[in-house]
Design a protein around this motif. Structure first.
Motif, PDB file in Angstrom:
ATOM      1  N   ALA A  65       6.772 -66.344 -27.145  1.00  0.00           N
ATOM      2  CA  ALA A  65       7.325 -65.990 -28.445  1.00  0.00           C
ATOM      3  C   ALA A  65       6.203 -65.973 -29.485  1.00  0.00           C
ATOM      4  O   ALA A  65       5.337 -66.859 -29.501  1.00  0.00           O
ATOM      5  CB  ALA A  65       8.407 -66.980 -28.843  1.00  0.00           C
ATOM      6  N   GLY A  66       6.243 -64.948 -30.327  1.00  0.00           N
ATOM      7  CA  GLY A  66       5.193 -64.767 -31.312  1.00  0.00           C
ATOM      8  C   GLY A  66       4.058 -63.876 -30.851  1.00  0.00           C
ATOM      9  O   GLY A  66       3.216 -63.467 -31.666  1.00  0.00           O
ATOM     10  N   GLY A  67       4.047 -63.570 -29.569  1.00  0.00           N
ATOM     11  CA  GLY A  67       2.983 -62.748 -29.012  1.00  0.00           C
ATOM     12  C   GLY A  67       3.259 -61.268 -29.148  1.00  0.00           C
ATOM     13  O   GLY A  67       4.231 -60.846 -29.804  1.00  0.00           O
ATOM     14  N   SER A  68       2.397 -60.465 -28.512  1.00  0.00           N
ATOM     15  CA  SER A  68       2.483 -59.007 -28.618  1.00  0.00           C
ATOM     16  C   SER A  68       2.384 -58.361 -27.251  1.00  0.00           C
ATOM     17  O   SER A  68       1.794 -58.925 -26.317  1.00  0.00           O
ATOM     18  CB  SER A  68       1.347 -58.470 -29.501  1.00  0.00           C
ATOM     19  OG  SER A  68       1.421 -58.985 -30.813  1.00  0.00           O
ATOM     20  N   LEU A  69       2.968 -57.191 -27.149  1.00  0.00           N
ATOM     21  CA  LEU A  69       2.856 -56.350 -25.966  1.00  0.00           C
ATOM     22  C   LEU A  69       2.855 -54.902 -26.423  1.00  0.00           C
ATOM     23  O   LEU A  69       3.464 -54.579 -27.455  1.00  0.00           O
ATOM     24  CB  LEU A  69       4.029 -56.547 -25.008  1.00  0.00           C
ATOM     25  CG  LEU A  69       4.006 -57.663 -23.980  1.00  0.00           C
ATOM     26  CD1 LEU A  69       5.300 -57.664 -23.188  1.00  0.00           C
ATOM     27  CD2 LEU A  69       2.809 -57.543 -23.052  1.00  0.00           C
ATOM     28  N   ARG A  70       2.224 -54.046 -25.636  1.00  0.00           N
ATOM     29  CA  ARG A  70       2.311 -52.621 -25.904  1.00  0.00           C
ATOM     30  C   ARG A  70       2.851 -51.919 -24.669  1.00  0.00           C
ATOM     31  O   ARG A  70       2.251 -52.001 -23.589  1.00  0.00           O
ATOM     32  CB  ARG A  70       0.961 -52.013 -26.284  1.00  0.00           C
ATOM     33  CG  ARG A  70       1.105 -50.558 -26.761  1.00  0.00           C
ATOM     34  CD  ARG A  70      -0.188 -49.950 -27.226  1.00  0.00           C
ATOM     35  NE  ARG A  70      -1.012 -49.492 -26.126  1.00  0.00           N
ATOM     36  CZ  ARG A  70      -1.940 -48.544 -26.245  1.00  0.00           C
ATOM     37  NH1 ARG A  70      -2.139 -47.951 -27.420  1.00  0.00           N
ATOM     38  NH2 ARG A  70      -2.669 -48.195 -25.194  1.00  0.00           N
ATOM     39  N   LEU A  71       3.936 -51.243 -24.843  1.00  0.00           N
ATOM     40  CA  LEU A  71       4.535 -50.462 -23.769  1.00  0.00           C
ATOM     41  C   LEU A  71       4.052 -49.015 -23.857  1.00  0.00           C
ATOM     42  O   LEU A  71       3.835 -48.500 -24.951  1.00  0.00           O
ATOM     43  CB  LEU A  71       6.061 -50.491 -23.856  1.00  0.00           C
ATOM     44  CG  LEU A  71       6.723 -51.868 -23.878  1.00  0.00           C
ATOM     45  CD1 LEU A  71       8.243 -51.711 -23.909  1.00  0.00           C
ATOM     46  CD2 LEU A  71       6.291 -52.714 -22.707  1.00  0.00           C
ATOM     47  N   SER A  72       3.919 -48.411 -22.701  1.00  0.00           N
ATOM     48  CA  SER A  72       3.537 -47.008 -22.630  1.00  0.00           C
ATOM     49  C   SER A  72       4.584 -46.221 -21.867  1.00  0.00           C
ATOM     50  O   SER A  72       5.202 -46.751 -20.936  1.00  0.00           O
ATOM     51  CB  SER A  72       2.173 -46.849 -21.934  1.00  0.00           C
ATOM     52  OG  SER A  72       1.161 -47.506 -22.648  1.00  0.00           O
ATOM     53  N   CYS A  73       4.736 -44.982 -22.247  1.00  0.00           N
ATOM     54  CA  CYS A  73       5.688 -44.089 -21.585  1.00  0.00           C
ATOM     55  C   CYS A  73       4.977 -42.765 -21.331  1.00  0.00           C
ATOM     56  O   CYS A  73       4.683 -42.033 -22.273  1.00  0.00           O
ATOM     57  CB  CYS A  73       6.917 -43.886 -22.454  1.00  0.00           C
ATOM     58  SG  CYS A  73       8.046 -42.609 -21.854  1.00  0.00           S
ATOM     59  N   ALA A  74       4.695 -42.493 -20.074  1.00  0.00           N
ATOM     60  CA  ALA A  74       4.006 -41.267 -19.698  1.00  0.00           C
ATOM     61  C   ALA A  74       5.019 -40.213 -19.287  1.00  0.00           C
ATOM     62  O   ALA A  74       5.919 -40.482 -18.488  1.00  0.00           O
ATOM     63  CB  ALA A  74       3.041 -41.543 -18.558  1.00  0.00           C
ATOM     64  N   VAL A  75       4.857 -39.035 -19.830  1.00  0.00           N
ATOM     65  CA  VAL A  75       5.766 -37.933 -19.556  1.00  0.00           C
ATOM     66  C   VAL A  75       5.018 -36.853 -18.789  1.00  0.00           C
ATOM     67  O   VAL A  75       3.869 -36.529 -19.116  1.00  0.00           O
ATOM     68  CB  VAL A  75       6.336 -37.349 -20.861  1.00  0.00           C
ATOM     69  CG1 VAL A  75       7.307 -36.225 -20.562  1.00  0.00           C
ATOM     70  CG2 VAL A  75       7.018 -38.436 -21.674  1.00  0.00           C
ATOM     71  N   SER A  76       5.642 -36.307 -17.773  1.00  0.00           N
ATOM     72  CA  SER A  76       5.031 -35.236 -17.000  1.00  0.00           C
ATOM     73  C   SER A  76       6.089 -34.193 -16.660  1.00  0.00           C
ATOM     74  O   SER A  76       7.279 -34.386 -16.901  1.00  0.00           O
ATOM     75  CB  SER A  76       4.389 -35.781 -15.726  1.00  0.00           C
ATOM     76  OG  SER A  76       5.369 -36.403 -14.915  1.00  0.00           O
ATOM     77  N   GLY A  77       5.632 -33.113 -16.083  1.00  0.00           N
ATOM     78  CA  GLY A  77       6.560 -32.037 -15.741  1.00  0.00           C
ATOM     79  C   GLY A  77       6.567 -30.991 -16.836  1.00  0.00           C
ATOM     80  O   GLY A  77       5.518 -30.610 -17.343  1.00  0.00           O
ATOM     81  N   SER A  78       7.742 -30.571 -17.200  1.00  0.00           N
ATOM     82  CA  SER A  78       7.880 -29.520 -18.210  1.00  0.00           C
ATOM     83  C   SER A  78       7.777 -30.109 -19.612  1.00  0.00           C
ATOM     84  O   SER A  78       8.731 -30.089 -20.399  1.00  0.00           O
ATOM     85  CB  SER A  78       9.220 -28.801 -18.029  1.00  0.00           C
ATOM     86  OG  SER A  78       9.303 -28.222 -16.740  1.00  0.00           O
ATOM     87  N   ILE A  79       6.602 -30.638 -19.908  1.00  0.00           N
ATOM     88  CA  ILE A  79       6.425 -31.402 -21.146  1.00  0.00           C
ATOM     89  C   ILE A  79       6.536 -30.522 -22.389  1.00  0.00           C
ATOM     90  O   ILE A  79       6.805 -31.027 -23.473  1.00  0.00           O
ATOM     91  CB  ILE A  79       5.081 -32.136 -21.153  1.00  0.00           C
ATOM     92  CG1 ILE A  79       3.929 -31.160 -20.913  1.00  0.00           C
ATOM     93  CG2 ILE A  79       5.083 -33.225 -20.091  1.00  0.00           C
ATOM     94  CD1 ILE A  79       2.566 -31.804 -20.981  1.00  0.00           C
ATOM     95  N   PHE A  80       6.359 -29.234 -22.225  1.00  0.00           N
ATOM     96  CA  PHE A  80       6.443 -28.363 -23.388  1.00  0.00           C
ATOM     97  C   PHE A  80       7.859 -28.332 -23.949  1.00  0.00           C
ATOM     98  O   PHE A  80       8.083 -27.931 -25.081  1.00  0.00           O
ATOM     99  CB  PHE A  80       6.001 -26.945 -23.020  1.00  0.00           C
ATOM    100  CG  PHE A  80       6.859 -26.290 -21.973  1.00  0.00           C
ATOM    101  CD1 PHE A  80       6.590 -26.476 -20.632  1.00  0.00           C
ATOM    102  CD2 PHE A  80       7.933 -25.500 -22.334  1.00  0.00           C
ATOM    103  CE1 PHE A  80       7.376 -25.884 -19.660  1.00  0.00           C
ATOM    104  CE2 PHE A  80       8.725 -24.899 -21.373  1.00  0.00           C
ATOM    105  CZ  PHE A  80       8.445 -25.096 -20.029  1.00  0.00           C
ATOM    106  N   MET A  81       8.822 -28.765 -23.144  1.00  0.00           N
ATOM    107  CA  MET A  81      10.220 -28.766 -23.590  1.00  0.00           C
ATOM    108  C   MET A  81      10.580 -30.040 -24.357  1.00  0.00           C
ATOM    109  O   MET A  81      11.614 -30.099 -25.008  1.00  0.00           O
ATOM    110  CB  MET A  81      11.152 -28.657 -22.384  1.00  0.00           C
ATOM    111  CG  MET A  81      10.979 -27.398 -21.565  1.00  0.00           C
ATOM    112  SD  MET A  81      12.336 -27.167 -20.384  1.00  0.00           S
ATOM    113  CE  MET A  81      12.290 -28.716 -19.494  1.00  0.00           C
ATOM    114  N   VAL A  82       9.737 -31.064 -24.257  1.00  0.00           N
ATOM    115  CA  VAL A  82      10.093 -32.369 -24.805  1.00  0.00           C
ATOM    116  C   VAL A  82      10.067 -32.370 -26.321  1.00  0.00           C
ATOM    117  O   VAL A  82       9.109 -31.911 -26.934  1.00  0.00           O
ATOM    118  CB  VAL A  82       9.154 -33.460 -24.256  1.00  0.00           C
ATOM    119  CG1 VAL A  82       9.438 -34.797 -24.935  1.00  0.00           C
ATOM    120  CG2 VAL A  82       9.324 -33.582 -22.748  1.00  0.00           C
ATOM    121  N   ASN A  83      11.104 -32.933 -26.905  1.00  0.00           N
ATOM    122  CA  ASN A  83      11.203 -33.022 -28.352  1.00  0.00           C
ATOM    123  C   ASN A  83      11.151 -34.492 -28.759  1.00  0.00           C
ATOM    124  O   ASN A  83      10.128 -35.134 -28.641  1.00  0.00           O
ATOM    125  CB  ASN A  83      12.476 -32.339 -28.818  1.00  0.00           C
ATOM    126  CG  ASN A  83      12.518 -32.128 -30.321  1.00  0.00           C
ATOM    127  OD1 ASN A  83      11.784 -32.786 -31.056  1.00  0.00           O
ATOM    128  ND2 ASN A  83      13.322 -31.211 -30.768  1.00  0.00           N
TER     129      ASN A  83
END
Length: 116
Positions: free
Chosen positions: A14-32
């Motif tokens: 508690a009190g600490g930090s984390l960074r989450l990542s979300c990698a997107v692949s495939g038809s990424i041009f469609m992502v909004n």
């Protein structure tokens, strides 16, 4: 088709930090819009933060405002969730969602456990 993969979860005090990542692949041009959601044990999935396609607009749940920051790097096809001052109640499986052509694409989630 769009694929979504989360990473960065783990155990933090508690009190600490984390960074989450979300990698997107495939038809990424469609992502909004993209977003982070979480589901704690015995609770419904809830929205944590969302970000528009170019990152100009963000939205946060009341419980994380001022502590979490969502951002995206379109060059890397990645969305991040910087989580600071973590609390016990932030413990949950965190999911990333990509919206592409009115369809939702979900990752399998990454577990964040906050200990006292």
């Amino acid at each position: 088709q769009v694929q979504v993969v989360e990473s960065g979860g783990g155990l933090v005090q508690a009190g600490g930090s984390l960074r989450l990542s979300c990698a997107v692949s495939g038809s990424i041009f469609m992502v909004n819009t993209m977003g982070w959601y979480r589901q704690a044990p015995g609770k419904q999935r809830e929205q944590v933060a969302t970000i528009s396609s170019v990152g100009s607009s963000t939205n946060y749940a009341d419980g994380v405002k001022g502590r979490f920051t969502i951002s995206r790097d379109n060059a890397k096809n990645t969305v991040y969730l910087q989580m600071n001052v973590l609390k016990l109640e932030d413990t949950a499986v965190y999911y990333c969602k990509a919206i592409a052509r009115f369809m939702d694409y979900w990752g399998k989630g990454t577990l964040v456990t906050v200990s006292s």
